[in-house]
Scaffold this motif. Structure first.
Motif, mmCIF file in Angstrom:
data_model
loop_
_atom_site.group_PDB
_atom_site.id
_atom_site.type_symbol
_atom_site.label_atom_id
_atom_site.label_comp_id
_atom_site.label_asym_id
_atom_site.label_seq_id
_atom_site.Cartn_x
_atom_site.Cartn_y
_atom_site.Cartn_z
ATOM 1 N N ILE A 121 21.821 28.817 39.858
ATOM 2 C CA ILE A 121 22.600 28.074 38.866
ATOM 3 C C ILE A 121 24.089 28.398 39.007
ATOM 4 C CG2 ILE A 121 23.160 27.960 36.403
ATOM 5 C CD1 ILE A 121 20.231 28.014 35.772
ATOM 6 N N ALA A 122 24.404 29.690 39.140
ATOM 7 C CA ALA A 122 25.807 30.099 39.261
ATOM 8 C C ALA A 122 26.464 29.467 40.479
ATOM 9 C CB ALA A 122 25.902 31.620 39.334
ATOM 10 N N ARG A 123 25.772 29.520 41.617
ATOM 11 C CA ARG A 123 26.339 28.946 42.841
ATOM 12 C C ARG A 123 26.461 27.417 42.731
ATOM 13 N NH1 ARG A 123 25.898 32.456 47.428
ATOM 14 N NH2 ARG A 123 26.812 34.416 46.730
ATOM 15 N N ARG A 124 25.442 26.787 42.165
ATOM 16 C CA ARG A 124 25.459 25.323 42.041
ATOM 17 C C ARG A 124 26.520 24.868 41.043
ATOM 18 N NH1 ARG A 124 25.892 20.703 42.560
ATOM 19 N NH2 ARG A 124 24.330 19.116 43.051
ATOM 20 N N TYR A 125 26.665 25.613 39.979
ATOM 21 C CA TYR A 125 27.682 25.314 38.960
ATOM 22 C C TYR A 125 29.082 25.358 39.573
ATOM 23 C CZ TYR A 125 30.835 26.590 35.064
ATOM 24 O OH TYR A 125 31.880 26.676 34.185
ATOM 25 N N ALA A 126 29.338 26.406 40.345
ATOM 26 C CA ALA A 126 30.659 26.552 40.959
ATOM 27 C C ALA A 126 30.895 25.490 42.037
ATOM 28 C CB ALA A 126 30.798 27.951 41.551
ATOM 29 N N TYR A 127 29.874 25.222 42.824
ATOM 30 C CA TYR A 127 29.989 24.199 43.875
ATOM 31 C C TYR A 127 30.258 22.827 43.261
ATOM 32 C CZ TYR A 127 28.663 21.066 47.691
ATOM 33 O OH TYR A 127 28.654 20.083 48.643
ATOM 34 N N GLY A 128 29.621 22.569 42.118
ATOM 35 C CA GLY A 128 29.816 21.287 41.454
ATOM 36 C C GLY A 128 31.227 21.097 40.940
ATOM 37 N N PHE A 186 37.647 40.426 38.910
ATOM 38 C CA PHE A 186 37.765 39.013 38.560
ATOM 39 C C PHE A 186 38.917 38.358 39.322
ATOM 40 C CE2 PHE A 186 34.846 38.628 34.967
ATOM 41 C CZ PHE A 186 34.610 37.256 34.948
ATOM 42 N N ASN A 187 38.660 37.177 39.861
ATOM 43 C CA ASN A 187 39.713 36.378 40.493
ATOM 44 C C ASN A 187 39.328 34.904 40.401
ATOM 45 O OD1 ASN A 187 38.088 35.625 42.882
ATOM 46 N ND2 ASN A 187 38.250 37.806 43.383
ATOM 47 N N GLU A 188 40.085 34.038 41.031
ATOM 48 C CA GLU A 188 39.836 32.601 40.921
ATOM 49 C C GLU A 188 38.534 32.168 41.573
ATOM 50 O OE1 GLU A 188 41.980 33.388 44.724
ATOM 51 O OE2 GLU A 188 42.235 34.003 42.636
ATOM 52 N N LYS A 189 37.931 33.053 42.390
ATOM 53 C CA LYS A 189 36.667 32.717 43.040
ATOM 54 C C LYS A 189 35.444 33.172 42.246
ATOM 55 C CE LYS A 189 38.564 33.000 47.754
ATOM 56 N NZ LYS A 189 38.398 33.665 49.074
ATOM 57 N N THR A 190 35.651 33.957 41.200
ATOM 58 C CA THR A 190 34.519 34.487 40.432
ATOM 59 C C THR A 190 33.823 33.358 39.676
ATOM 60 O OG1 THR A 190 35.700 36.583 40.131
ATOM 61 C CG2 THR A 190 33.807 36.142 38.687
ATOM 62 N N CYS A 191 32.522 33.190 39.931
ATOM 63 C CA CYS A 191 31.783 32.121 39.256
ATOM 64 C C CYS A 191 30.798 32.658 38.221
ATOM 65 C CB CYS A 191 31.052 31.243 40.262
ATOM 66 S SG CYS A 191 29.693 32.046 41.149
ATOM 67 N N ALA A 192 30.469 33.958 38.273
ATOM 68 C CA ALA A 192 29.494 34.496 37.321
ATOM 69 C C ALA A 192 29.530 36.014 37.303
ATOM 70 C CB ALA A 192 28.082 34.023 37.669
ATOM 71 N N VAL A 193 29.079 36.557 36.184
ATOM 72 C CA VAL A 193 28.789 37.984 36.055
ATOM 73 C C VAL A 193 27.326 38.095 35.674
ATOM 74 C CG1 VAL A 193 29.257 40.129 34.817
ATOM 75 C CG2 VAL A 193 31.130 38.542 35.318
ATOM 76 N N ILE A 194 26.569 38.937 36.380
ATOM 77 C CA ILE A 194 25.165 39.150 36.075
ATOM 78 C C ILE A 194 24.929 40.620 35.754
ATOM 79 C CG2 ILE A 194 24.568 39.406 38.537
ATOM 80 C CD1 ILE A 194 21.803 38.239 37.821
ATOM 81 N N MET A 195 24.188 40.868 34.684
ATOM 82 C CA MET A 195 23.863 42.251 34.325
ATOM 83 C C MET A 195 22.685 42.279 33.374
ATOM 84 S SD MET A 195 26.973 43.214 31.759
ATOM 85 C CE MET A 195 27.428 42.202 30.384
ATOM 86 N N GLU A 196 22.033 43.432 33.301
ATOM 87 C CA GLU A 196 21.009 43.680 32.290
ATOM 88 C C GLU A 196 21.707 44.025 30.975
ATOM 89 O OE1 GLU A 196 18.016 46.530 34.505
ATOM 90 O OE2 GLU A 196 20.019 46.469 35.423
ATOM 91 N N CYS A 219 34.640 35.974 31.119
ATOM 92 C CA CYS A 219 33.962 34.793 31.647
ATOM 93 C C CYS A 219 34.543 33.520 31.042
ATOM 94 C CB CYS A 219 32.460 34.878 31.374
ATOM 95 S SG CYS A 219 31.587 36.106 32.369
ATOM 96 N N ASP A 220 34.772 33.549 29.737
ATOM 97 C CA ASP A 220 35.335 32.371 29.071
ATOM 98 C C ASP A 220 36.725 32.050 29.609
ATOM 99 O OD1 ASP A 220 33.061 32.161 27.541
ATOM 100 O OD2 ASP A 220 33.912 33.180 25.794
ATOM 101 N N ALA A 221 37.526 33.092 29.813
ATOM 102 C CA ALA A 221 38.897 32.886 30.269
ATOM 103 C C ALA A 221 38.962 32.330 31.691
ATOM 104 C CB ALA A 221 39.672 34.195 30.182
ATOM 105 N N HIS A 222 37.979 32.683 32.516
ATOM 106 C CA HIS A 222 38.006 32.277 33.922
ATOM 107 C C HIS A 222 37.037 31.138 34.241
ATOM 108 C CE1 HIS A 222 39.920 36.265 34.176
ATOM 109 N NE2 HIS A 222 40.452 35.846 35.308
ATOM 110 N N GLY A 223 36.344 30.624 33.243
ATOM 111 C CA GLY A 223 35.392 29.553 33.506
ATOM 112 C C GLY A 223 34.187 30.015 34.301
ATOM 113 N N ALA A 224 33.807 31.273 34.124
ATOM 114 C CA ALA A 224 32.654 31.838 34.825
ATOM 115 C C ALA A 224 31.458 31.922 33.890
ATOM 116 C CB ALA A 224 32.994 33.226 35.369
ATOM 117 N N LEU A 225 30.266 31.998 34.464
ATOM 118 C CA LEU A 225 29.036 32.090 33.680
ATOM 119 C C LEU A 225 28.670 33.549 33.426
ATOM 120 C CD1 LEU A 225 26.795 29.438 35.487
ATOM 121 C CD2 LEU A 225 28.292 29.101 33.502
#
Length: 405
Positions: A121-128, A186-196, A219-225
């Motif tokens: 989802i993260a990769r597809r979201y960013a690619y989209g 975090f940078n302009e390429k970051t599309c997601a953060v994943i953690m438990e 995540c909100d500031a950078h448009g990441a999931l």
């Protein structure tokens, strides 16, 4: 069947060692049935279970209501594939979606597969968004998300990763509960953060409010999931249906499994907002995932959780377990730290816990599990009582003293 019942424990173990691919170092016990909160070996010896099949058997063993449900569904319909609708999956999906406060759900066969779906989802979201393939995912050191290549790629443990490199590219690792370490990646390429939400295999470390809130803001500031792995800490184990509900920090994508099926192999990933529409037909699939049998089991688990108010029960008994483990910490100098929440707690020792876990199993008939080398993890069935905690503590202290000799 009759001839198999006559096999000795040693014969069963020898046959298993001959048949199984050697990826586990198993304990020399052969379990053949369970009842309530106890497992029974082939000699009929009862073992108190305080690890629940690695946080899976939330209702214990042989729950009548649950067992009747899966028997009925087995006689009705097991599998049809995802090319058709089926009532159990629709009902289970709707109940899980509402409990998780998410928009969409996809049923998988395991937690690992749920993580695979979340990463996709993260990769597809960013690619989209921009059509490029150079997006990065931030994961956490000392995390555990599964054994497949994708899940392993976001698992922050060199021991698990080393033999299987190269893994997925563009994964960066921050330090759990260190917000500055996340900010630095975090940078302009970051599309997601994943953690438990609560690190399990890494030693039972709950996220701090400051950390989880800070990552959500980043995540909100950078448009990441924000992807939260609730495979072990979810489904009521912390005293809330999902651990993130303690913090009020809702993820964009969430993974769940283990207790969702109470032993039947089923997992799921859920998404909301833009993440819920990131993938389109053809982007993902599964043959067995979401079949009527496993979804009937998941639906019944969700119904039982609500009807029996299990999260409130976990909160109450979890406080009692905390008090009792605090007494163990105070009593033994070898216990360094006590962490956790609800019925997901851990004792960190100054020495390897292997001998203690082994003594507990073989001499005290208490089933425990470690988290790493030095932590004993307590993830019992969610239906335990305070009396069960007392019985466990007695056996645990005996095992500690025996190992300390």
């Amino acid at each position: 069947m009759g001839s198999e019942m006559k096999k000795t424990k040693e014969e069963w173990i020898a046959e298993g060692e001959s048949a199984f691919y050697k990826t586990y170092n198993r304990f020399p016990v052969v379990f053949e049935r369970g009842e309530g909160l106890y497992l029974y070996d082939t000699d009929g010896t009862a073992y108190q279970d305080f690890y629940a099949g690695i946080a899976v058997n939330a209702l214990g063993y042989g729950d009548p209501e649950y067992t009747a449900c899966i028997k009925e569904q087995a006689e009705r319909l097991l599998h049809i594939s995802n090319y058709f609708y089926n009532p159990p999956s629709i009902r289970a999906g709707e109940k899980l979606r509402k409990a998780a406060q998410m928009d969409k759900v996809f049923f998988t066969n395991s937690g690992t597969e749920a993580v695979e779906g979340a990463v996709k989802i993260a990769r597809r979201y960013a690619y989209g968004k921009d059509g490029s393939h150079d997006h990065e995912i931030i994961a956490m050191k000392d995390s555990f998300h599964g054994r497949s290549i994708g899940a392993l790629s976001v698992t922050g443990n060199d021991h698990y990763q080393e033999p299987f490199r190269p893994l997925l590219p563009d994964i960066r690792f921050a330090v759990f509960n260190d917000l500055d370490s996340v900010k630095a990646l975090f940078n302009e390429k970051t599309c997601a953060v994943i953690m438990e939400t609560v690190q399990g295999e890494g030693g039972i470390f709950p996220a701090t409010s400051k950390f989880l809130e800070g990552v959500r803001a980043l995540c909100d500031a950078h448009g990441a999931l924000l992807i939260l792995d609730e495979i072990q800490c979810g489904m009521g184990r912390t005293g809330k249906m999902f651990a993130w509900q303690h913090y009020g920090v809702r993820p964009d994508v969430m993974t769940v499994a283990k207790a969702l099926g109470n032993g039947v192999p089923v997992g799921a990933f859920l998404a909301r907002g833009a993440a819920a529409t990131a993938m389109v037909p053809g982007d993902h699939g599964t043959t067995y995932g979401g079949n009527p049998f496993v979804c009937a089991a998941a639906e019944k688990v969700l119904d039982i959780f609500e009807a029996r108010k299990l999260t409130a029960h976990v909160e109450k008994v979890g406080r009692y377990l905390w008090e009792k483990l605090e007494t163990v910490k105070a009593r033994y100098a070898v216990v360094k730290e006590h962490r956790g929440i609800g019925l997901m707690q851990g004792l960190e020792f100054t020495v390897p816990v292997g001998p203690i876990v082994t003594n507990a199993l073989l001499e005290q008939h208490l089933v425990l599990i470690s988290a790493g080398t030095n932590v004993i993890r307590f993830v019992p069935p969610l239906v335990i009582t305070e009396a069960d905690v007392d019985a466990m503590i007695e056996k645990l202290t005996a095992a500690i003293e025996r190992a300390d000799r």
